[in-house]
Design an enzyme around this catalytic site. Structure first.
Site, short mmCIF file in Angstrom:
data_model
loop_
_atom_site.label_atom_id
_atom_site.label_comp_id
_atom_site.label_asym_id
_atom_site.label_seq_id
_atom_site.Cartn_x
_atom_site.Cartn_y
_atom_site.Cartn_z
NE ARG A 17 -4.52 -0.73 10.86
CZ ARG A 17 -3.61 -0.01 10.36
NH1 ARG A 17 -3.55 0.97 9.32
NH2 ARG A 17 -2.27 -0.69 10.32
NE ARG A 39 1.57 -4.36 11.27
CZ ARG A 39 2.92 -4.49 11.48
NH1 ARG A 39 3.34 -4.30 12.69
NH2 ARG A 39 3.42 -4.68 10.52
NE ARG A 92 6.59 -3.16 6.79
CZ ARG A 92 5.30 -2.75 6.50
NH1 ARG A 92 4.92 -2.26 5.70
NH2 ARG A 92 4.47 -3.06 7.72
NE ARG A 131 6.09 0.05 10.22
CZ ARG A 131 4.86 0.02 9.49
NH1 ARG A 131 4.83 0.37 8.26
NH2 ARG A 131 3.99 -0.40 10.33
CE LYS A 139 -2.44 -0.78 3.80
NZ LYS A 139 -2.06 -1.96 4.31
#
Ligand code: AMP
Length: 193
Positions: free
Chosen positions: A92, A144, A131, A133, A16
């Protein structure tokens, strides 16, 4: 070109963020990522940042009232009103979707499209681990993804019922996925482009 107001959805790791950057460059709208807004608050050490940090680290969701407040304030800003917006990471929950509808009504604005980027769980998990994070630990990722299925995926029907949903296969190169997204937006919001 009339300002476009769009939402981008898809499980975490669907790409996204990358697609959002391309889209705002293409359509000239403002990128409003609630995750980025929260990370900025954490980095600045504000009260909001201090409250949000542990929730984010565990992969949980920050309260609806807080999130609705952030979005309400930003959508009313002059640049967002005139350029349009791409909402990334919001809504969300059903509560946030209802709040968004009320906020836009109050501003006499409306959504043009909700883009849903579909990527299988395995590919999404792999991308998140790559990634790196700080909240991309195996536990937080799994929380999540669970919350996404439970709280956010049901919103797809909500957008579908409003004739706004554009579902795109998110597997492929950045350019391939981007072309699919743009084609989907043109067919859904075409009359206003
Ligand atoms: P993201 O960058 O969208 O993956 O968001 C990172 C984290 O910020 C999430 O795991 C949540 O803890 C929090 N967050 C971002 N947007 C929202 C939202 N709309 N509602 C609740 N929590 C959010």
């Amino acid at each position: 070109m009339a300002p476009l107001r769009m939402v981008i959805l898809g499980r975490q790791g669907a790409g996204k963020g990358t697609q959002s950057q391309r889209l705002v460059a293409e359509f000239g709208c403002v990128h409003l990522s609630t995750g980025d807004a929260l990370r900025a608050a954490v980095a600045a050490g504000t009260q909001l940042g201090r409250q949000a940090q542990s929730i984010m680290d565990s992969g949980g969701l920050v309260g609806d009232d807080v999130m609705n407040g952030i979005v309400r304030e930003r959508l009313a800003d002059e640049d967002v009103s005139s350029k349009g917006v791409l909402l990334d990471g919001y809504p969300r929950t059903a509560e946030q979707a209802d709040a968004l509808e009320r906020i836009l009504e109050g501003l006499e604005q409306r959504l043009d499209a909700a883009i849903n980027i579909e990527v299988p769980v395995e590919a999404a998990t792999e991308r998140m681990l790559e990634r790196g994070r700080s909240d991309d630990t195996v536990d937080a990722i799994s929380r999540r993804l669970q919350l996404y299925e439970k709280q956010t995926a049901p919103l797809l029907d909500w957008f579908e019922a409003r004739g706004l949903l554009v579902t795109v296969d998110g597997v492929g190169t950045l350019d391939e996925v981007f072309d699919r997204v743009v084609a989907g937006i043109e067919s859904t919001a075409g009359g206003r482009l």
